[in-house]
Design a protein around this motif. Structure first.
Motif, PDB file in Angstrom:
ATOM      1  N   HIS A 174       0.840  -1.193   0.000  1.00  0.00           N
ATOM      2  CA  HIS A 174       0.000   0.000   0.000  1.00  0.00           C
ATOM      3  C   HIS A 174       0.875   1.243   0.000  1.00  0.00           C
ATOM      4  N   ARG A 175       0.347   2.275  -0.589  1.00  0.00           N
ATOM      5  CA  ARG A 175       0.992   3.584  -0.469  1.00  0.00           C
ATOM      6  C   ARG A 175       0.534   4.183   0.832  1.00  0.00           C
ATOM      7  N   TYR A 176       1.448   4.557   1.675  1.00  0.00           N
ATOM      8  CA  TYR A 176       1.079   5.128   2.963  1.00  0.00           C
ATOM      9  C   TYR A 176       0.769   6.607   2.795  1.00  0.00           C
ATOM     10  N   SER A 177      -0.464   6.888   2.424  1.00  0.00           N
ATOM     11  CA  SER A 177      -0.934   8.256   2.286  1.00  0.00           C
ATOM     12  C   SER A 177      -2.064   8.469   3.287  1.00  0.00           C
ATOM     13  N   PHE A 208      -5.133   8.873   2.712  1.00  0.00           N
ATOM     14  CA  PHE A 208      -6.317   8.119   2.318  1.00  0.00           C
ATOM     15  C   PHE A 208      -6.252   6.672   2.792  1.00  0.00           C
ATOM     16  N   TYR A 209      -5.057   6.139   2.985  1.00  0.00           N
ATOM     17  CA  TYR A 209      -4.882   4.773   3.481  1.00  0.00           C
ATOM     18  C   TYR A 209      -5.353   4.675   4.928  1.00  0.00           C
ATOM     19  N   PHE A 210      -5.168   5.720   5.713  1.00  0.00           N
ATOM     20  CA  PHE A 210      -5.486   5.697   7.130  1.00  0.00           C
ATOM     21  C   PHE A 210      -6.883   6.220   7.463  1.00  0.00           C
TER      22      PHE A 210
END
Length: 80
Positions: A28-31, A33-35
């Motif tokens: 996953h890209r840790y941005s 939106f991920y959290f």
């Protein structure tokens, strides 16, 4: 008899281990939106817990509402 062999006799751990060995974990890209999903769930749980705690003290009737809010603000610990 070891603990591992005792579990292996009773549970199908080899099949689970084989399934987990071939599973790939997505990167996953840790941005932000991920959290967002986890943060929304956390804040929803906080809101539910504080609502239940407020339900213990607050009286919504017209006659008792002001007194219950005053009681919350002055007497209840962490009532602010």
């Amino acid at each position: 008899m070891s603990l591992g062999s005792w579990f292996e006799e009773r549970l199908p751990l080899a099949a689970i281990r084989g399934f987990a060995a071939h599973k790939t974990v997505p990167v996953h890209r840790y941005s932000i939106f991920y959290f967002l999903g986890g943060m929304a769930l956390f804040f929803f749980v906080v809101q539910v817990v504080t609502g239940v705690l407020l339900m213990l003290y607050y009286r919504p009737s017209a006659d008792e509402a002001f007194e219950s809010v005053e009681f919350l603000m002055t007497t209840v610990t962490f009532g602010c």
